[in-house]
Design a protein around this motif. Structure first.
Motif, PDB file in Angstrom:
ATOM      1  N   GLY A 129      41.310  -3.088   8.666  1.00 53.25           N
ATOM      2  CA  GLY A 129      42.419  -3.751   7.991  1.00 53.25           C
ATOM      3  C   GLY A 129      43.068  -4.767   8.917  1.00 53.25           C
ATOM      4  N   PRO A 130      42.664  -6.031   8.827  1.00 58.82           N
ATOM      5  CA  PRO A 130      43.275  -7.036   9.699  1.00 58.82           C
ATOM      6  C   PRO A 130      44.732  -7.285   9.335  1.00 58.82           C
ATOM      7  CG  PRO A 130      41.182  -7.805   8.780  1.00 58.82           C
ATOM      8  CD  PRO A 130      41.587  -6.590   8.012  1.00 58.82           C
ATOM      9  N   GLY A 131      45.522  -7.604  10.352  1.00 57.69           N
ATOM     10  CA  GLY A 131      46.880  -8.056  10.127  1.00 57.69           C
ATOM     11  C   GLY A 131      46.893  -9.559   9.921  1.00 57.69           C
ATOM     12  N   TYR A 132      47.873 -10.247  10.492  1.00 58.27           N
ATOM     13  CA  TYR A 132      47.963 -11.701  10.353  1.00 58.27           C
ATOM     14  C   TYR A 132      47.271 -12.364  11.541  1.00 58.27           C
ATOM     15  CZ  TYR A 132      51.036 -11.077   6.405  1.00 58.27           C
ATOM     16  OH  TYR A 132      51.532 -10.730   5.172  1.00 58.27           O
ATOM     17  N   PHE A 133      46.278 -13.197  11.223  1.00 62.77           N
ATOM     18  CA  PHE A 133      45.431 -13.776  12.257  1.00 62.77           C
ATOM     19  C   PHE A 133      45.516 -15.295  12.281  1.00 62.77           C
ATOM     20  CE2 PHE A 133      43.848  -9.590  12.612  1.00 62.77           C
ATOM     21  CZ  PHE A 133      43.158  -9.519  13.820  1.00 62.77           C
ATOM     22  N   ALA A 134      45.306 -15.830  13.474  1.00 63.34           N
ATOM     23  CA  ALA A 134      45.304 -17.277  13.674  1.00 63.34           C
ATOM     24  C   ALA A 134      43.950 -17.834  13.266  1.00 63.34           C
ATOM     25  CB  ALA A 134      45.604 -17.601  15.137  1.00 63.34           C
ATOM     26  N   THR A 135      43.876 -18.373  12.076  1.00 63.70           N
ATOM     27  CA  THR A 135      42.653 -18.992  11.571  1.00 63.70           C
ATOM     28  C   THR A 135      42.993 -20.380  11.043  1.00 63.70           C
ATOM     29  OG1 THR A 135      42.954 -18.167   9.307  1.00 63.70           O
ATOM     30  CG2 THR A 135      41.797 -16.726  10.868  1.00 63.70           C
ATOM     31  N   SER A 136      41.962 -21.105  10.609  1.00 60.56           N
ATOM     32  CA  SER A 136      42.205 -22.441  10.054  1.00 60.56           C
ATOM     33  C   SER A 136      43.078 -22.367   8.799  1.00 60.56           C
ATOM     34  CB  SER A 136      40.874 -23.120   9.729  1.00 60.56           C
ATOM     35  OG  SER A 136      40.112 -22.340   8.809  1.00 60.56           O
ATOM     36  N   ALA A 194      46.739 -22.113   9.926  1.00 61.94           N
ATOM     37  CA  ALA A 194      47.208 -23.138  10.868  1.00 61.94           C
ATOM     38  C   ALA A 194      48.454 -23.887  10.374  1.00 61.94           C
ATOM     39  CB  ALA A 194      46.087 -24.127  11.178  1.00 61.94           C
ATOM     40  N   PRO A 195      48.532 -24.263   9.089  1.00 57.01           N
ATOM     41  CA  PRO A 195      49.706 -25.031   8.645  1.00 57.01           C
ATOM     42  C   PRO A 195      51.024 -24.276   8.762  1.00 57.01           C
ATOM     43  CG  PRO A 195      47.891 -25.260   7.080  1.00 57.01           C
ATOM     44  CD  PRO A 195      47.510 -24.168   8.027  1.00 57.01           C
ATOM     45  N   ILE A 196      50.990 -22.951   8.737  1.00 54.67           N
ATOM     46  CA  ILE A 196      52.237 -22.185   8.806  1.00 54.67           C
ATOM     47  C   ILE A 196      52.484 -21.598  10.189  1.00 54.67           C
ATOM     48  CG2 ILE A 196      52.293 -21.625   6.357  1.00 54.67           C
ATOM     49  CD1 ILE A 196      51.104 -18.927   6.981  1.00 54.67           C
ATOM     50  N   ARG A 197      51.545 -21.781  11.115  1.00 52.20           N
ATOM     51  CA  ARG A 197      51.713 -21.244  12.466  1.00 52.20           C
ATOM     52  C   ARG A 197      52.316 -22.300  13.387  1.00 52.20           C
ATOM     53  NH1 ARG A 197      47.334 -20.771  14.801  1.00 52.20           N
ATOM     54  NH2 ARG A 197      45.822 -21.225  13.149  1.00 52.20           N
TER      55      ARG A 197
END
Length: 260
Positions: free
Chosen positions: A186-193, A196-199
């Motif tokens: 169960g992944p949490g919140y990950f830095a992916t493409s 990207a707009p909300i990170r």
């Protein structure tokens, strides 16, 4: 360590052409597995295979829709014939539709359930037949924190992932006598493409996730690799029907006030 080695194993990762699927596939390959990836977009498949090959990994790709039972049956048979076996299945392919429940089209709701829940059932049912004959196998379903929590605008996704959690437990129960382990990540919140707009600093949702996560950051895709290797290897031979949440601790805490 030999306990975590995947040398001589064939790992099939659905949706392994990008994102978290690619990160987990890389981890499996680094542990020695031969990769088989699926996708539906030729360009993404070509780019992914080049990426894997450039890293020195052995990888083969097949284009088909995991929700199409006839297609899936044809290609799983082809994969077993060409690769000799499937030792590990990672049911990663999935979609999300962000829409308020009150206005969501039923057709959109059904499509999310089809891809995120029915697809893993189809693939597991097809792949397990050879695993049962060989008396060994690993199936890893990619669940979500939405298997446990609710959130606005993701009712279909949460329903599918909650169902996938229970499917994981039921398949584990049925297939354990054949030395087959079925578990979930169960992944949490990950830095992916996609995120990207909300990170970005100052974005309310970015600030919320960092504050809500005890680790104080978004996950990096490679953070999933170790859990995938563990569940694919002999190290997890007595782990069955579990969902391991790789979320930086979000599900462990009620959170903290914004001013702390």
């Amino acid at each position: 360590m030999d306990l975590f080695s995947l040398k001589g194993k064939v790992a099939l990762v659905t949706g392994g052409t990008h994102g978290l699927g690619m990160a987990m596939a890389e981890g499996l390959a680094q542990a020695g597995a031969e990769l088989v990836i699926t996708g539906t977009t030729p360009e993404k498949m070509d780019n992914a295979l080049k990426h894997y090959h450039d890293k020195g990994f052995k990888a083969t790709g097949y284009l088909f829709d995991v929700t199409n039972e006839a297609e899936a049956e044809k290609f799983v048979g082809q994969i077993v014939a060409e690769q000799g076996k499937i030792d590990v299945l990672v049911n990663n392919a999935g979609i999300i539709k962000r829409e308020a429940a009150v206005s969501m089209q039923v057709s959109d709701f059904r499509r999310v359930i089809d891809v995120d829940l029915v697809g893993p059932f189809i693939m597991s049912q097809l792949v397990v037949k050879d695993m049962i004959q060989r008396k060994e196998g690993k199936i890893i379903n990619i669940c979500s924190m939405m298997s446990e929590l609710g959130r606005n605008s993701v009712s279909a996704y949460a329903a599918a992932k909650g169902g996938l959690k229970m499917l994981t437990r039921n398949l584990a129960t049925e297939w354990a006598p054949h030395n087959i382990q079925v578990n979930g990540i169960g992944p949490g919140y990950f830095a992916t493409s996609q995120t990207a707009p909300i990170r970005v600093d100052g974005n309310p949702f970015n600030d919320f996730i960092i504050q809500r996560t005890p680790a104080g950051r978004w996950g990096n895709p490679e953070d999933l690799a170790g859990t995938a290797v563990f569940l694919a290897s002999r190290a997890s031979d007595f782990v069955n029907g579990q969902v391991i949440y790789v979320d930086g601790g979000i599900l462990a805490t009620i959170g903290k006030p914004a001013n702390e």
